[in-house]
Design an enzyme around this catalytic site. Structure first.
Site, mmCIF file in Angstrom:
data_model
loop_
_atom_site.group_PDB
_atom_site.id
_atom_site.type_symbol
_atom_site.label_atom_id
_atom_site.label_comp_id
_atom_site.label_asym_id
_atom_site.label_seq_id
_atom_site.Cartn_x
_atom_site.Cartn_y
_atom_site.Cartn_z
ATOM 1 N N GLU A 123 8.790 -0.582 11.688
ATOM 2 C CA GLU A 123 9.863 0.304 11.661
ATOM 3 C C GLU A 123 8.907 1.908 12.123
ATOM 4 O O GLU A 123 8.457 2.455 11.094
ATOM 5 C CB GLU A 123 10.577 0.574 10.456
ATOM 6 C CG GLU A 123 11.895 0.943 10.549
ATOM 7 C CD GLU A 123 12.021 2.212 10.260
ATOM 8 O OE1 GLU A 123 12.102 3.183 11.150
ATOM 9 O OE2 GLU A 123 12.024 2.732 9.143
ATOM 10 N N GLU A 128 8.939 13.548 17.664
ATOM 11 C CA GLU A 128 9.513 13.672 16.486
ATOM 12 C C GLU A 128 8.916 15.009 15.864
ATOM 13 O O GLU A 128 7.699 14.986 15.931
ATOM 14 C CB GLU A 128 8.757 12.545 15.455
ATOM 15 C CG GLU A 128 9.879 11.242 15.543
ATOM 16 C CD GLU A 128 9.726 10.480 14.364
ATOM 17 O OE1 GLU A 128 10.320 10.090 13.643
ATOM 18 O OE2 GLU A 128 8.577 9.969 14.300
ATOM 19 N N CYS A 164 13.317 9.462 9.960
ATOM 20 C CA CYS A 164 13.147 8.935 11.399
ATOM 21 C C CYS A 164 14.436 8.489 12.030
ATOM 22 O O CYS A 164 14.305 8.691 13.153
ATOM 23 C CB CYS A 164 12.222 7.533 11.460
ATOM 24 S SG CYS A 164 12.847 6.524 10.354
ATOM 25 N N LYS A 171 0.921 -1.142 0.031
ATOM 26 C CA LYS A 171 -0.080 0.006 -0.095
ATOM 27 C C LYS A 171 0.790 1.445 -0.027
ATOM 28 O O LYS A 171 1.764 1.517 0.863
ATOM 29 C CB LYS A 171 -0.869 -0.003 1.244
ATOM 30 C CG LYS A 171 -1.774 1.264 1.286
ATOM 31 C CD LYS A 171 -2.761 1.323 2.462
ATOM 32 C CE LYS A 171 -3.766 2.413 2.312
ATOM 33 N NZ LYS A 171 -2.841 3.821 2.295
#
Length: 490
Positions: free
Chosen positions: A264, A394, A298, A188
């Site tokens: 992840e 983040e 990330c 996807k």
């Protein structure tokens, strides 16, 4: 291989999904926006729940009825064909990656395209030599000899869901090892960058002998489509790259059928500058790595930990380096930093910077939106509380938070003060730097600028940065199940 016309214009607007070996259009579409201009680049199919169910059914049927899972030679051949197709269309893929993702030419020569293409080659070569059977030898039991061995086989149907920031890397780091293991896949695309991922399906259909249904590629903006992939009993494994909150939701959804899960997720990595480091090198590395792909990574070290007595000196070096960063049009070979992916993401970054300043941080440089497109200036914050939002969450933007520490133990404590554990860096004398690195709870670590990112290097995190590892032998083994056999020796 399908009798499909050669793909000559990867930026055209009629991208199609690959389901059950057929390239399909849908009545509904949604736009993909060029983040450097804010203009619509093209339109992607907006998959329905029925489309997702059809893709899962096709993957299930292909796994259960074709020779894909058992024919290693076929898998090696098809991976090599796929790799060659990516090489042959590299220039077109780079053009679309730049247009849709905002990636610069330098990034396309690395982690945005060329390194991901090499992942496919790596797994084709690894599979050709990887031992799928392990002999355990004999044991004596109940007065008889018993011979034992282990066979490694495909985990089954894999749902692969990726993020927008490095779509080629994320797609191929899941697709290549899953196919090498003998799995079938429903991939996807990320809603912000669907076109480049859909092209992978078109290349597979046109240029490989991968059987129909082994690879299915879909795109959609409806969260219900992703929900199908994480809950359908026909899916054996889910692999996801994205935010930690979404990862938690996927893990919870997959738990009802006890699917294998590889995650992840996020990171808030720290770069530690020791007092015996080369400050100029550390400041250069920290500044330019933080603005790589506009901070949308990330594993980027978004916290810079510096000795308190040297803080002002190091901050000035970083500020000067930020001033050298050329940002703007990603098609310009001289551009180092491109745009953020969307206006929504830029607004989120700006809001976090404003809240950090309101909470007591000092804005040294940056903190500005630049139009047209979704650009944000390289931003440096000091006087950052280690427990504040900007130090704990983040940002996914070009924002570096400087935190002062007193000694090595204090630096380690601050670095480990995070729910994340994805990456990190340290600068200093080799032995001392390595000792500090070994105390940080992360899955990857750079010492004095060392680069760990390569197809043969496992990548993943500790704590809430994820479960499992991508790339390397470990990446292949995520998609394998182990079956132990024993027989009585006559």
């Amino acid at each position: 291989m399908q009798d499909t016309p050669t793909i000559t214009d990867l930026k055209r607007a009629d991208r199609k999904m690959l389901i059950g070996g057929e390239l399909r259009e849908t009545p509904r579409t949604f736009p993909s926006v060029n983040p450097a201009t804010g203009e619509v680049l093209g339109y992607a199919p907006d998959a329905t729940v029925a489309d997702a169910e059809a893709a899962v059914a096709a993957a299930r049927e292909a796994f259960d009825t074709t020779e894909w899972a058992t024919d290693t030679a076929l898998r090696v051949r098809c991976l090599r064909q796929f790799h060659q197709a990516l090489i042959d269309h590299r220039a077109e893929l780079a053009a679309l990656t730049t247009a849709e993702v905002g990636a610069t030419a330098a990034l396309c020569a690395g982690a945005q395209l060329d390194q991901p293409i090499d992942i496919v080659r790596y797994y084709a070569e690894l599979l050709a030599t990887y031992p799928l059977t392990e002999d355990l030898g004999n044991i004596e039991s109940r007065g008889m000899q018993h011979h034992r061995w282990v066979e490694k086989e495909a985990a089954g149907v894999v749902a692969a869901i990726i993020a927008y920031n490095y779509p080629n890397q994320l797609a191929l780091a899941k697709l290549a090892p899953a196919l090498a293991a003998g799995c079938t896949v429903v991939l996807k695309a990320a809603p912000d960058t669907p076109l480049i991922t859909l092209v992978l399906g078109e290349l597979i259909a046109a240029h490989t002998d991968i059987p129909a249904g082994v690879v299915n590629v879909i795109s959609g903006a409806d969260p219900a489509v992703g929900a199908v992939l994480t809950t359908d009993p026909a899916v054996d494994m889910v692999t996801f790259t994205g935010s930690t909150p979404t990862g938690r939701a996927i893990m919870a959804a997959a738990s009802a059928t006890l699917k294998k899960v590889f995650l992840e997720l996020g990171g808030k990595s720290a770069a530690i500058v020791l007092d015996d480091a080369d400050f100029a090198t550390a400041a250069l590395f920290s500044a330019f790595s933080m603005v790589t792909h506009a901070g949308q990574g990330c594993a980027l070290t978004s916290r810079l930990l510096v000795p308190a007595r040297h803080r002002d000196e190091i901050v000035e070096l970083v500020k000067n380096n930020f001033g050298l960063v050329r940002f703007g049009d990603p098609t310009d070979p001289q551009t180092y930093m491109g745009p953020l992916i969307s206006e929504k993401q830029r607004d989120k970054v700006d809001s976090m910077v404003q809240r950090a300043v309101a909470a007591g941080a000092t804005l040294v440089t940056g903190g500005e939106k630049v139009d047209p497109g979704f650009f944000y200036t390289p931003t440096l914050l000091t006087d950052v509380d280690p427990d504040s939002e900007i130090a704990q969450e983040e940002v996914f933007g070009p924002v570096l938070a400087v935190i002062a520490y007193e000694d090595d133990d204090d630096a380690v404590r601050i670095a480990n003060n995070s729910i994340y554990g994805l990456s990190g860096a340290v600068f200093g004398s080799e032995e001392r730097a390595l000792a500090v690195a070994r105390r940080i709870r992360t899955g990857t670590f750079s010492i004095n600028g060392g680069n760990y990112f390569s197809p043969d290097s496992p990548f993943g995190g500790f704590k809430q940065s994820g479960i499992g590892r991508e790339m390397g032998r470990a990446g292949l083994e995520e998609f394998l199940e182990y079956k132990t056999f024993a027989t009585v020796v006559s």
